[in-house]
Design a protein around this motif. Structure first.
Motif, PDB file in Angstrom:
ATOM      1  N   ARG A   1       0.905  -1.113   0.039  1.00 12.98           N
ATOM      2  CA  ARG A   1      -0.109  -0.142  -0.090  1.00 12.98           C
ATOM      3  C   ARG A   1       0.926   0.978   0.024  1.00 12.98           C
ATOM      4  NH1 ARG A   1      -3.313  -2.722   4.283  1.00 12.98           N
ATOM      5  NH2 ARG A   1      -2.112  -1.647   5.718  1.00 12.98           N
ATOM      6  N   PRO A   2       0.552   2.239  -0.545  1.00 14.39           N
ATOM      7  CA  PRO A   2       1.156   3.469  -0.606  1.00 14.39           C
ATOM      8  C   PRO A   2       1.211   4.028   0.714  1.00 14.39           C
ATOM      9  CG  PRO A   2      -0.573   3.690  -2.110  1.00 14.39           C
ATOM     10  CD  PRO A   2      -0.806   2.421  -1.601  1.00 14.39           C
ATOM     11  N   SER A   3       2.347   4.589   1.234  1.00 13.38           N
ATOM     12  CA  SER A   3       2.472   5.015   2.514  1.00 13.38           C
ATOM     13  C   SER A   3       3.183   6.411   2.409  1.00 13.38           C
ATOM     14  CB  SER A   3       3.334   4.307   3.392  1.00 13.38           C
ATOM     15  OG  SER A   3       4.696   4.203   2.757  1.00 13.38           O
ATOM     16  N   ALA A   4       2.900   7.280   3.639  1.00 14.12           N
ATOM     17  CA  ALA A   4       3.636   8.624   3.660  1.00 14.12           C
ATOM     18  C   ALA A   4       4.421   8.711   5.116  1.00 14.12           C
ATOM     19  CB  ALA A   4       2.366   9.987   3.786  1.00 14.12           C
ATOM     20  N   LEU A   5       5.278   9.375   4.852  1.00 11.65           N
ATOM     21  CA  LEU A   5       6.259   9.432   6.057  1.00 11.65           C
ATOM     22  C   LEU A   5       5.614  10.331   6.999  1.00 11.65           C
ATOM     23  CD1 LEU A   5       9.274   9.140   7.386  1.00 11.65           C
ATOM     24  CD2 LEU A   5      10.035  11.187   6.117  1.00 11.65           C
ATOM     25  N   LEU A   6       5.638   9.765   8.338  1.00 13.55           N
ATOM     26  CA  LEU A   6       4.899  10.885   9.474  1.00 13.55           C
ATOM     27  C   LEU A   6       6.086  11.237  10.219  1.00 13.55           C
ATOM     28  CD1 LEU A   6       2.323  11.300  10.827  1.00 13.55           C
ATOM     29  CD2 LEU A   6       2.629   9.281  12.185  1.00 13.55           C
ATOM     30  N   ALA A   7       7.079  10.736  10.640  1.00 10.74           N
ATOM     31  CA  ALA A   7       8.029  11.337  11.498  1.00 10.74           C
ATOM     32  C   ALA A   7       9.287  10.484  11.224  1.00 10.74           C
ATOM     33  CB  ALA A   7       7.850  11.388  12.898  1.00 10.74           C
ATOM     34  N   SER A   8      10.766  10.993  11.392  1.00  7.14           N
ATOM     35  CA  SER A   8      11.890  10.290  11.305  1.00  7.14           C
ATOM     36  C   SER A   8      12.423  10.626  12.754  1.00  7.14           C
ATOM     37  CB  SER A   8      12.742  11.003  10.194  1.00  7.14           C
ATOM     38  OG  SER A   8      13.903  10.197   9.992  1.00  7.14           O
ATOM     39  N   PHE A   9      13.372   9.526  13.241  1.00  9.95           N
ATOM     40  CA  PHE A   9      13.933   9.740  14.391  1.00  9.95           C
ATOM     41  C   PHE A   9      15.181   9.150  14.406  1.00  9.95           C
ATOM     42  CE2 PHE A   9       9.531   9.034  15.270  1.00  9.95           C
ATOM     43  CZ  PHE A   9       9.137  10.454  16.150  1.00  9.95           C
ATOM     44  N   GLU A  10      16.051   9.377  15.422  1.00 12.93           N
ATOM     45  CA  GLU A  10      17.585   8.751  15.037  1.00 12.93           C
ATOM     46  C   GLU A  10      17.553   7.645  16.216  1.00 12.93           C
ATOM     47  OE1 GLU A  10      20.809  11.037  15.881  1.00 12.93           O
ATOM     48  OE2 GLU A  10      20.262  12.846  14.338  1.00 12.93           O
ATOM     49  N   ASP A  11      16.639   7.620  17.260  1.00 10.29           N
ATOM     50  CA  ASP A  11      16.539   6.381  18.116  1.00 10.29           C
ATOM     51  C   ASP A  11      15.229   5.757  17.879  1.00 10.29           C
ATOM     52  OD1 ASP A  11      17.301   5.101  20.561  1.00 10.29           O
ATOM     53  OD2 ASP A  11      16.220   6.291  21.588  1.00 10.29           O
ATOM     54  N   TYR A  12      15.264   4.200  17.737  1.00  5.72           N
ATOM     55  CA  TYR A  12      14.226   3.479  17.877  1.00  5.72           C
ATOM     56  C   TYR A  12      13.101   3.652  19.013  1.00  5.72           C
ATOM     57  CZ  TYR A  12      11.350  -0.752  17.388  1.00  5.72           C
ATOM     58  OH  TYR A  12      10.210  -1.505  17.570  1.00  5.72           O
ATOM     59  N   ALA A  13      13.564   4.128  20.249  1.00  6.99           N
ATOM     60  CA  ALA A  13      12.704   4.097  21.014  1.00  6.99           C
ATOM     61  C   ALA A  13      11.965   5.213  20.941  1.00  6.99           C
ATOM     62  CB  ALA A  13      13.438   4.475  22.605  1.00  6.99           C
ATOM     63  N   ASP A  14      12.283   6.409  20.365  1.00 10.25           N
ATOM     64  CA  ASP A  14      11.426   7.582  20.119  1.00 10.25           C
ATOM     65  C   ASP A  14      10.446   6.973  19.136  1.00 10.25           C
ATOM     66  OD1 ASP A  14      12.910   9.133  21.789  1.00 10.25           O
ATOM     67  OD2 ASP A  14      14.466   9.974  20.259  1.00 10.25           O
ATOM     68  N   ALA A  15      10.833   6.325  17.888  1.00 10.62           N
ATOM     69  CA  ALA A  15       9.689   5.890  16.872  1.00 10.62           C
ATOM     70  C   ALA A  15       8.657   4.988  17.549  1.00 10.62           C
ATOM     71  CB  ALA A  15      10.453   5.247  15.852  1.00 10.62           C
ATOM     72  N   GLN A  16       9.124   3.898  18.381  1.00 11.72           N
ATOM     73  CA  GLN A  16       8.153   3.215  19.174  1.00 11.72           C
ATOM     74  C   GLN A  16       7.079   4.214  20.063  1.00 11.72           C
ATOM     75  OE1 GLN A  16      10.265   0.417  21.678  1.00 11.72           O
ATOM     76  NE2 GLN A  16       8.425  -0.793  22.086  1.00 11.72           N
ATOM     77  N   HIS A  17       7.935   5.192  20.730  1.00  4.97           N
ATOM     78  CA  HIS A  17       6.937   5.786  21.653  1.00  4.97           C
ATOM     79  C   HIS A  17       5.788   6.604  20.915  1.00  4.97           C
ATOM     80  CE1 HIS A  17       6.041   8.491  25.021  1.00  4.97           C
ATOM     81  NE2 HIS A  17       6.381   9.450  24.244  1.00  4.97           N
TER      82      HIS A  17
END
Length: 157
Positions: free
Chosen positions: A16-32
């Motif tokens: 499915r086509p997706s859009a970038l919501l946010a980018s993080f340097e740390d996995y924990a921030d993306a998971q949060h």
């Protein structure tokens, strides 16, 4: 049938086509971010965390000597011995099962130490260290299905 449905869901989510919501340097921030979206009722089935620039990192944990290899082998052999002893102990009556566990522990530790020593000795010094390997990414991107992008944008600060 359950496995086939899960594979189909995974394949369709990736196509499915997706859009970038946010980018993080740390996995924990993306998971949060994804956890917060889930807590607030957002349909997280449309969200993906994508690791970009994936690499392996090997953290050296110490020097490996023949003694340490034998000790590590003894420890793993002891656990295996306890497991086997408990299995045999199921078929005994009274307190005899304790002897099965203890004897299996000793035999497992002995043979584990022998195999650990011989395995390390067999490398002839080509790998005299122990380590733990992990995967890391340079950044972690949170993607959301394009149809949900406008609704998901309110979760990004």
């Amino acid at each position: 049938m359950e496995i086939d449905q899960e594979v189909t869901r995974t394949e369709s989510a990736q196509s499915r086509p997706s859009a970038l919501l946010a980018s993080f340097e740390d996995y924990a921030d993306a998971q949060h971010l994804v956890d917060r979206m889930s807590d607030e009722g957002f349909p997280v089935e449309s969200v993906r965390i994508v690791g970009e620039g994936v690499r392996t990192v090997e953290q050296v944990t110490g020097r490996m000597t023949r003694g340490r290899a034998a000790l590590a082998g003894a420890a793993s052999g002891a656990w295996f011995g306890v497991f086997i002893g408990l299995l045999f102990g199921l078929f005994t009556t009274g307190t005899g099962w304790i002897w099965f566990v203890l004897i299996s522990l000793v035999i497992g530790a002995f043979w584990g130490a022998v195999f650990g020593f011989v395995a390390h000795w067999g490398t002839r010094g080509r790998r005299d260290f122990s380590s733990v390997m992990t995967l890391q990414a340079k950044r972690y991107e949170v993607h959301v299905d394009q149809a949900m992008a406008a609704q998901a944008a309110r979760y990004v600060l």
